[in-house]
Design a protein around this motif. Structure first.
Motif, short mmCIF file in Angstrom:
data_model
loop_
_atom_site.label_atom_id
_atom_site.label_comp_id
_atom_site.label_asym_id
_atom_site.label_seq_id
_atom_site.Cartn_x
_atom_site.Cartn_y
_atom_site.Cartn_z
N GLY A 225 0.81 -1.22 0.00
CA GLY A 225 0.00 0.00 0.00
C GLY A 225 0.84 1.26 0.00
O GLY A 225 1.93 1.30 0.56
N LYS A 226 0.30 2.30 -0.61
CA LYS A 226 1.00 3.58 -0.71
C LYS A 226 0.57 4.50 0.44
O LYS A 226 -0.23 5.43 0.27
CB LYS A 226 0.70 4.23 -2.06
CG LYS A 226 1.24 3.43 -3.25
CD LYS A 226 0.98 4.16 -4.55
CE LYS A 226 1.59 3.42 -5.73
NZ LYS A 226 1.36 4.12 -7.02
N TRP A 227 1.13 4.24 1.62
CA TRP A 227 0.71 4.98 2.81
C TRP A 227 1.30 6.37 2.88
O TRP A 227 0.65 7.30 3.38
CB TRP A 227 1.02 4.15 4.06
CG TRP A 227 0.18 2.92 4.05
CD1 TRP A 227 0.50 1.69 3.58
CD2 TRP A 227 -1.19 2.85 4.45
NE1 TRP A 227 -0.57 0.84 3.66
CE2 TRP A 227 -1.63 1.53 4.19
CE3 TRP A 227 -2.10 3.76 4.99
CZ2 TRP A 227 -2.91 1.11 4.47
CZ3 TRP A 227 -3.38 3.34 5.27
CH2 TRP A 227 -3.78 2.03 5.01
N GLU A 228 2.49 6.55 2.39
CA GLU A 228 3.06 7.89 2.32
C GLU A 228 2.25 8.74 1.35
O GLU A 228 1.92 9.91 1.64
CB GLU A 228 4.52 7.84 1.87
CG GLU A 228 5.17 9.22 1.81
CD GLU A 228 6.60 9.17 1.29
OE1 GLU A 228 7.23 10.23 1.27
OE2 GLU A 228 7.06 8.08 0.88
N THR A 229 1.88 8.18 0.21
CA THR A 229 1.06 8.89 -0.76
C THR A 229 -0.31 9.20 -0.18
O THR A 229 -0.86 10.29 -0.39
CB THR A 229 0.91 8.06 -2.05
OG1 THR A 229 2.20 7.87 -2.64
CG2 THR A 229 -0.02 8.73 -3.05
#
Length: 384
Positions: A225-229
């Motif tokens: 998953g792209k959690w920073e994004t």
């Protein structure tokens, strides 16, 4: 005696051995007593109760060793206070002048009249004069993630639709619970008190849930998953589109404890165009995954904040605190501060004693919020 230190193997081994011995006495020895009377039953009950207490004690001691909650018996009995030593690195912190009118984009009807915003549902109390917590979901078009979030609206938010506010993006530890902020640490009360003392401007707090299903994301973009994004793009966009917040980076800060402290500094260091300040309570400066949960990232070195700061020198301010006996965080800050140079600014605050626990961090909320009000024009209080 050192042998019975709270955070050590000898005490845990001793408690475990006594527990095993009591189990043997309860199961093997006491049933052999065939004399009439209540005494043998009283002894069995007492032994069983003591076994339960010792099992719980052994579990606590092992978890305490793993998480460094309490470093000593004195730490166990303390309230999280104690003398704090402060050292600064990088550019000097300068006194700032408050910005009377925070710059902002033109507001929509849903921003000036929050009761009309469908995202809040029917939770809002239009007559609230003490601030209020709101629970909602923030969808992510860029990341493909939709997660829960908790928002605190300050006391004047409902009654002053023309007013613009700075925002604190906050992160819990892992495993974490938003109630650490809403109940245990009561960040809303700390903000109210600092506003009353004229050391901080009224601020919005947004706490996104970055640990789906209690998984340790470390807030990074990874194969899970792209959690920073999600936070830097989707959550930020939602805040700007739904809340009356400033467009000025000086009115944006991050805050977190433990793993959330890492997230706090990571977002500020890697996205200085959004956040100008970070409060890091007993965190670290490169990912530290829970055992068995290492997630793959495209560029692991990009998440080593020491290397990022040394190379890119972002114009950001970081306020760090840890208990002096929280060895992981102490080691992390000592390594990180050697990489800091102007224009990056770092204030390292380390207490003489103290482990890795909420009472330590709650005691430092006031100093960290006061620091934010002194060093960031967006959070500095406006003179009456």
């Amino acid at each position: 005696m050192a042998f019975f230190e709270l955070n050590g193997w000898p005490l845990l081994i001793t408690v475990t051995a006594v527990t095993v011995l009591l189990v043997v006495v309860t199961v093997v020895v006491l049933p052999r007593n065939r004399r009439p009377g209540l005494l043998k039953y009283v002894l069995q009950f007492a032994c069983l109760a003591l076994v339960c207490v010792l099992v719980l004690a052994a579990c606590f001691l092992k978890m305490n060793m793993d998480n460094q909650w309490y470093s000593s018996w004195g730490d166990l009995l303390s309230d999280g206070g104690g003398a704090v030593t402060t050292t600064n690195a990088g550019a000097a912190f300068a006194a700032v002048t408050a910005v009377k009118e925070l710059p902002h984009a033109q507001y929509t009807a849903a921003q000036t009249d929050p009761a009309r915003n469908a995202a809040f549902g029917s939770q809002l109390d239009s007559n609230s004069t003490s601030g209020q917590w709101v629970y909602l979901k923030i969808p992510g078009s860029q990341s493909g993630i939709t997660q829960d979030a908790t928002v605190w609206l300050p006391p004047s938010y409902m009654s002053h639709p023309e007013r613009t506010y700075p925002v604190i993006t906050a992160f819990t530890g892992f495993p974490g619970d938003v109630r650490t902020y809403t109940k245990a640490m009561d960040i809303a009360q700390h903000i109210r008190e600092n506003v009353a003392d004229s050391t901080l401007r009224e601020s919005i707090v947004v706490i996104p849930d970055v640990y789906p299903g209690n998984n340790d994301t470390e807030c990074v973009d990874s194969n899970h998953g792209k959690w920073e994004t999600y936070v830097s793009s989707d959550v930020v966009s939602w805040i700007r589109g739904n809340l009356r917040v400033s467009t000025d980076r000086d009115a944006w800060a991050t805050l977190g404890y433990s793993a959330g402290g890492w997230c706090s500094s990571m977002f500020t260091v890697r996205h200085p165009e959004i956040w100008a300040s970070s409060v890091n309570l007993a965190g670290y400066f490169r990912p530290m995954y829970t055992k068995g949960e290492v997630w793959k990232t495209a560029d692991p070195a990009a998440y080593d904040l020491g290397k990022v700061v040394a190379r890119e020198k972002p114009d950001v301010s970081i306020w760090f605190f840890t208990g002096g006996e929280d060895s992981i965080s102490v080691k992390a800050i000592r390594a990180f501060e050697r990489t800091v140079s102007a224009p990056t600014r770092l204030s390292s605050n380390i207490s003489q004693t103290g482990g890795h626990r909420v009472a330590q961090w709650e005691a430092q909320l006031d100093p960290s919020l006061k620091w934010l009000g002194r060093t960031s024009p967006g959070f500095a209080p406006v003179p009456a």
